[in-house]
Design a protein around this motif. Structure first.
Motif, mmCIF file in Angstrom:
data_model
loop_
_atom_site.group_PDB
_atom_site.id
_atom_site.type_symbol
_atom_site.label_atom_id
_atom_site.label_comp_id
_atom_site.label_asym_id
_atom_site.label_seq_id
_atom_site.Cartn_x
_atom_site.Cartn_y
_atom_site.Cartn_z
ATOM 1 N N ASN A 1 -10.792 -1.259 7.151
ATOM 2 C CA ASN A 1 -11.507 -0.054 6.739
ATOM 3 C C ASN A 1 -12.212 0.526 7.964
ATOM 4 O OD1 ASN A 1 -13.845 1.551 5.854
ATOM 5 N ND2 ASN A 1 -13.294 0.899 3.780
ATOM 6 N N VAL B 1 -8.176 3.694 0.136
ATOM 7 C CA VAL B 1 -7.339 3.279 1.266
ATOM 8 C C VAL B 1 -6.541 4.500 1.696
ATOM 9 C CG1 VAL B 1 -5.500 1.755 2.055
ATOM 10 C CG2 VAL B 1 -7.178 0.922 0.392
ATOM 11 N N LYS C 1 -7.831 1.211 -3.598
ATOM 12 C CA LYS C 1 -9.222 1.175 -3.150
ATOM 13 C C LYS C 1 -9.501 -0.046 -2.287
ATOM 14 C CE LYS C 1 -11.221 3.300 -7.345
ATOM 15 N NZ LYS C 1 -12.183 3.051 -8.464
ATOM 16 N N TRP C 2 -10.457 0.134 -1.391
ATOM 17 C CA TRP C 2 -11.067 -1.006 -0.736
ATOM 18 C C TRP C 2 -12.048 -1.644 -1.725
ATOM 19 C CZ3 TRP C 2 -9.244 -2.846 3.713
ATOM 20 C CH2 TRP C 2 -8.528 -1.981 4.558
ATOM 21 N N ASP D 1 -6.648 4.722 7.907
ATOM 22 C CA ASP D 1 -7.023 3.324 8.139
ATOM 23 C C ASP D 1 -5.925 2.578 8.880
ATOM 24 O OD1 ASP D 1 -9.551 3.423 6.865
ATOM 25 O OD2 ASP D 1 -8.613 3.184 4.892
ATOM 26 N N ASN E 1 -8.461 -4.988 0.670
ATOM 27 C CA ASN E 1 -7.639 -4.133 -0.189
ATOM 28 C C ASN E 1 -6.508 -4.920 -0.834
ATOM 29 O OD1 ASN E 1 -6.056 -4.504 2.160
ATOM 30 N ND2 ASN E 1 -4.948 -2.600 1.778
ATOM 31 N N MET F 1 0.826 -1.208 0.000
ATOM 32 C CA MET F 1 0.000 0.000 0.000
ATOM 33 C C MET F 1 0.864 1.264 0.000
ATOM 34 S SD MET F 1 -3.290 -0.594 -0.192
ATOM 35 C CE MET F 1 -2.816 -1.821 -1.436
#
Length: 549
Positions: A200, A122, A115-116, A126, A221, A94
């Motif tokens: 999330n 994201v 993105k989730w 988080d 994710n 990430m």
């Protein structure tokens, strides 16, 4: 770590793999299989593989999971700031990049656009939320101590400090700044570990049971989504089309059945219903090893993990160090390996596996099958406890359901009887029941394994720093031992740090709250049509790297 249970992990199964297992099916399918976007594709072949785990994952909440079975799923549906490559080295996840301060205490992570699975971005918040949630003592995260390298983390987790003093801060949606107490050479490995995986915040705060079932609340994710979860039966992972690196994910579907018996798993593999047996999923059946060796399909790979027996030092008999020493020295580990486990494991004569850098050589703490030493220790221990006859010592050996664990326990039971005159009873429990018994101290002697959280000796020694540590469960602690660990944590010079760790290991090998049995190898068999379906040095398989030929 604080209440953790990497049991090989935490789940570590008896012989070579450590984890639990499930079962599946086999190969590619060309019918109405689901494509990565969740739609039926009637023309092209969906790429899918079939695996097995031994039981229901104890928890699919990354901050609550403590075992390798849960981890095997979590690391493939969620992704941390970093992700291990095939060799176990941290690579961008990430976080697309990061900077490290000159004093090596401050890490600034820059998050990529990701993105989730529900479409939410994201964000750094988080990660801050997830990590601090684990540290909140009210949430009883057994792996909270994995965050202790972070400034203020231990104090907050132990109720001695403020959450605002914890060195985790989302400066904006794309920037996470982490400040450490001391330089930590393996920190980038930690940021890919299961407890460091994000959740999330919006979804989890809206539904506290989000992680207990597949569906819209289980947002991910990572490279896969939790497509289906039939509890105590099967799990299906489906490719996440919104994953940032989806173009490099080859498999569309991963079917995972839950099959307790290793013999059944071996039969399914030979019948083409499974594509792989080995860590971190189900283990190779002891009775199938010779067959797989003969046809040259068995793979044997050293792993940074250990199989051991824990002693409950709160028990009257096991509180005596000489009794623990006698039971430890009496075991013929090489004979166990040659005749029972058969996986070319190495006799464990220390707490840190020889697959760990700087610990490759025998440190000389004990010798295997030291019967004379065992008898001398037994005599001394009996005198200290006021016991006249070894027959008056009753030992209860606990283990989780597994043909392999049972076979090992039976071997050790006979060793103690013939060499020491001590009688043992065998106590078998299903995995989740077993974990609860160990966690509550409802045992006398119990089998367990530990897979490295990261490739450093500290991961094998830290769990015994205090009796309160969640991975300890022995009730044992030592101020001298903790002193050496504290010095290792604060030491910048790597050679001196390693020396402190070895001095700590020497202390615990004298007291023996656990009996090291063997250093794991991972035994596996895999479908010839599949590439990269191999565990890395810490026993993980990231399915994003798996390819169909």
């Amino acid at each position: 770590m604080v209440k953790n249970k990497k049991f090989l992990l935490l789940t570590v199964l008896a012989v070579f793999s450590l984890v639990l297992a499930a079962c599946g099916f086999g190969g590619e399918k060309s019918d109405n299989s689901s494509s990565s976007d969740g739609k039926k594709d009637s023309g092209s072949k969906a790429k899918e593989i079939n695996l097995a785990i031994a039981s229901e994952p104890p928890s699919l909440h990354p901050q609550l999971a403590t075992d390798t079975t849960s981890s095997a799923i979590l690391i493939n549906v969620l992704e941390g700031l970093t992700v291990s490559d095939i060799d176990g080295k941290p690579t961008p996840g990430m976080a697309e990049d990061w900077t490290i301060s000159e004093d090596k205490k401050t890490y600034t992570f820059k998050l990529r656009d990701a993105k989730w699975s529900n479409g939410d971005p994201v964000v750094a918040g988080d990660f801050e939320y997830s990590w601090k949630w684990a540290l909140n003592p009210e949430n009883l995260s057994e792996y909270a101590s994995i965050f202790y390298p972070i400034k203020g983390a231990q104090a907050y987790n132990e109720g001695k400090g403020s959450i605002d003093a914890v060195g985790i801060k989302a400066e904006d949606d794309k920037t996470l700044v982490v400040t450490l107490e001391n330089p930590t050479p393996y920190f980038l490995e930690l940021t890919g570990f299961k407890t460091y995986l994000p959740v999330n915040q919006k979804v989890t705060e809206a539904n506290k049971e989000w992680y207990t079932d597949a569906g819209e609340n289980f947002v991910t994710n990572g490279p896969y989504k939790l497509s289906d979860w039939k509890h105590n039966e099967s799990i299906v992972l489906a490719k996440n089309a919104d994953y940032w690196d989806a173009s490099n994910v080859d498999l569309d579907t991963v079917n995972i059945d839950m099959v307790e018996k290793e013999a059944t798993v071996a039969t399914k593999y030979k019948g083409g219903e499974l594509d792989y047996i080995g860590a971190p999923f189900q283990t190779v059946d002891l009775n199938a090893i010779d067959e797989f060796k003969k046809d040259k399909s068995l793979r044997i790979k050293d792993q940074a993990s250990i199989y051991w027996y824990k002693f409950n030092t709160k028990d009257k008999v096991m509180s005596n160090a000489n009794i623990r020493k006698a039971l430890t020295l009496a075991i013929d580990r090489q004979k166990l390996i040659d005749n029972v486990t058969k996986g070319e494991q190495k006799p464990a004569t220390g707490m840190v596996p020889i697959a760990v850098p700087n610990f490759e050589d025998d440190r000389g703490y004990m010798k295997d099958n030291d019967v004379d030493g065992a008898k001398a220790a037994l005599e001394a221990g009996m005198k200290e406890l006021g016991i006249k006859d070894p027959k008056d010592i009753q030992v209860n050996i606990s283990f989780n359901t597994s043909e392999a664990h049972a076979a090992i326990a039976q071997f050790i039971q006979e060793e103690w009887k013939t060499k020491l005159g001590i009688t043992s009873q065998l106590d078998n429990s299903e995995w989740q029941v077993y974990l609860e018994k160990i966690n509550t101290g409802d045992y006398q002697v119990a089998r367990m394994g530990w897979v490295a959280d990261y490739l450093d000796a500290y991961t094998f020694l830290e769990m015994f720093d205090t009796a309160k540590n969640g991975n300890n469960d022995t009730g044992w602690e030592s101020a001298e031992y903790k002193g050496f660990l504290d010095k290792a944590i604060a030491e910048v010079d790597e050679a001196k740090r390693i020396d402190y760790l070895k001095q700590a290991e020497a202390v615990i090998m004298k007291e023996l709250p656990v009996a090291p049995i063997y250093y794991y190898t991972n035994l596996s068999v895999v479908n010839d049509d599949i590439e990269n379906l191999d565990p890395n040095p810490t026993g993980d398989i990231h399915l994003k790297y798996v390819k169909m030929k």
